[in-house]
Write a protein that holds these residues in place. Structure first.
Motif, short mmCIF file in Angstrom:
data_model
loop_
_atom_site.label_atom_id
_atom_site.label_comp_id
_atom_site.label_asym_id
_atom_site.label_seq_id
_atom_site.Cartn_x
_atom_site.Cartn_y
_atom_site.Cartn_z
N MET A 85 0.82 -1.20 0.00
CA MET A 85 0.00 0.00 0.00
C MET A 85 0.87 1.26 0.00
O MET A 85 2.08 1.20 0.20
CB MET A 85 -0.93 0.00 1.22
CG MET A 85 -1.79 -1.25 1.35
SD MET A 85 -2.93 -1.45 -0.05
CE MET A 85 -3.98 0.00 0.17
N ALA A 86 0.21 2.40 -0.23
CA ALA A 86 0.95 3.66 -0.28
C ALA A 86 1.63 3.99 1.04
O ALA A 86 2.66 4.65 1.07
CB ALA A 86 -0.01 4.79 -0.67
N ASP A 87 1.07 3.50 2.17
CA ASP A 87 1.67 3.77 3.48
C ASP A 87 2.73 2.76 3.87
O ASP A 87 3.23 2.77 4.99
CB ASP A 87 0.58 3.83 4.56
CG ASP A 87 -0.22 2.52 4.65
OD1 ASP A 87 0.10 1.56 3.91
OD2 ASP A 87 -1.17 2.47 5.46
N GLY A 88 3.05 1.83 2.94
CA GLY A 88 4.10 0.85 3.19
C GLY A 88 3.61 -0.49 3.70
O GLY A 88 4.39 -1.45 3.74
N GLN A 89 2.34 -0.61 4.10
CA GLN A 89 1.82 -1.89 4.58
C GLN A 89 1.58 -2.85 3.42
O GLN A 89 1.37 -2.42 2.28
CB GLN A 89 0.52 -1.66 5.35
CG GLN A 89 0.67 -0.83 6.61
CD GLN A 89 -0.63 -0.70 7.37
OE1 GLN A 89 -1.65 -1.28 7.00
NE2 GLN A 89 -0.61 0.06 8.46
N GLN A 90 1.60 -4.15 3.74
CA GLN A 90 1.38 -5.19 2.73
C GLN A 90 0.04 -5.87 2.96
O GLN A 90 -0.38 -6.08 4.10
CB GLN A 90 2.51 -6.22 2.76
CG GLN A 90 3.84 -5.69 2.25
CD GLN A 90 4.90 -6.77 2.16
OE1 GLN A 90 4.84 -7.76 2.89
NE2 GLN A 90 5.86 -6.61 1.28
#
Length: 358
Positions: free
Chosen positions: A324-329
């Motif tokens: 995701m854009a916030d770095g989460q998968q």
């Protein structure tokens, strides 16, 4: 002319004459000091052949004068290697350093010389810049100042996009910009001419830059630094990766993994699948009945029956891993092979993925 007192010779003469000679403690210490005191270790000169431009491939030639019979090593700020100078004539040491792409050597980089002999070291600092036209090392450095920050688009290779950042301000410093977007990144800029620093950032496939966030630039000179936050830096810059900056549910495809599951949705392990494959292969393949009976006796009839049933009802599903854009998968599961490819930019909607409308 006053001659130095030779205590051993005087003692020998007294012995031959039948007389005795006893040196006082002060005389003995003076004689010992005169023999064992080492010469003064020092650097008497330090020079560099200044160059027109410090860049990869530039050869820097150094000369150090000092105590002969020593080892001279140079350390350049930003350099990856230590320079050892050769003693070309007694007390004169010479050597060179070729600037590589991995070095961070600039016109103002300080150079230290260490002249070592036995267990003693003398040090010196080069008193001139490596490049002509720059202030002498050791002079009072001015307070760094950033006059302008600019961003422009550059054509990248293939589908990639590149952004060129330019900072103008006080010469002789170290400039950088901080980016926000699909990844936080600090881009170090090179001083292409006095007071003008530039650097290029190539956006990764599917990456984006948050152009709504102010662009932060920093310029460091010695122990002092200047910092500026410019909100309008991206105004007028038209690049495709900018238009996805507000997509909070956008993501980039990281991997697509086929996974075998049984009728109950449980992932089949490698060991269980291997054993079952051997059993079924012996029973229905080219194996004979005795082989099948032998395996069945080993695992048990009931276990074999359950494994065969799971084997008949197993299926392959596809797990699409996205960042995701916030770095989460996150992982999205498909029953059939998806049309996505690694690197695609997608939008996560519930339990499925959709293309991003540009």
């Amino acid at each position: 002319m006053k001659q130095a007192l030779n205590l051993p010779a005087l003692a020998l003469a007294c012995a031959l004459a039948g007389t005795s000679f006893v040196a006082s403690p002060a005389q003995a210490q003076a004689q010992y000091d005169s023999r064992s005191a080492p010469a003064v270790l020092r650097v008497t000169g330090f020079d560099v052949e200044q160059v027109d431009r410090v860049e990869p491939g530039t050869e820097l030639n150094f000369t150090v004068w000092g105590t002969p019979g020593a080892v001279v090593l140079l350390q350049i700020d930003g350099g990856r290697r230590t320079v050892r100078l050769d003693e070309t004539t007694p007390g004169r040491y010479q050597g060179s350093y070729i600037v590589s792409r991995s070095d961070r050597i600039g016109p103002e980089s300080r150079v230290h010389a260490n002249l070592r002999r036995d267990n003693r070291v003398a040090t010196a600092l080069l008193g001139e810049p490596l490049q002509t036209g720059w202030p002498v090392v050791g002079e009072a450095l001015p307070a760094p100042e950033i006059r302008s920050v600019a961003v422009s688009r550059e054509p990248g290779r293939g589908r990639a996009e590149a952004l060129r950042y330019t900072v103008r301000g006080t010469p002789g410093g170290q400039a950088s910009v901080q980016l926000q977007g699909s990844e936080a990144r600090t881009v170090v800029l090179d001083e292409v001419r006095p007071g003008e620093y530039t650097g290029t950032y190539v956006l990764p496939q599917g990456g984006w830059v948050d152009a709504e966030q102010p662009l932060v630039a920093q310029l460091r000179l010695g122990n002092r630094s200047a910092r500026i936050s410019q909100a309008s830096a991206y105004d007028g810059v038209d690049f495709a990766a900018r238009r996805t900056r507000l997509c909070r549910d956008c993501a980039t495809v990281q991997a697509i993994n086929p996974v075998v599951v049984d009728g109950e949705g449980r992932v089949l392990g490698t060991v269980a699948g291997g054993v079952l494959g051997a059993v079924v292969g012996s029973q229905f393949g080219k194996g004979d009945g005795r082989t099948a009976a032998g395996v069945a006796g080993a695992v048990g009839g009931a276990l074999l029956g359950r494994e065969i049933q799971r084997r008949q009802s197993q299926r392959t599903q596809y797990e699409v891993l996205v960042r995701m854009a916030d770095g989460q998968q996150r992982t999205v599961v498909y029953a059939d092979p998806p049309s996505w490819r690694v690197g695609d930019t997608v939008r996560v909607v519930g339990d499925t993925l959709e293309p991003v409308q540009r």
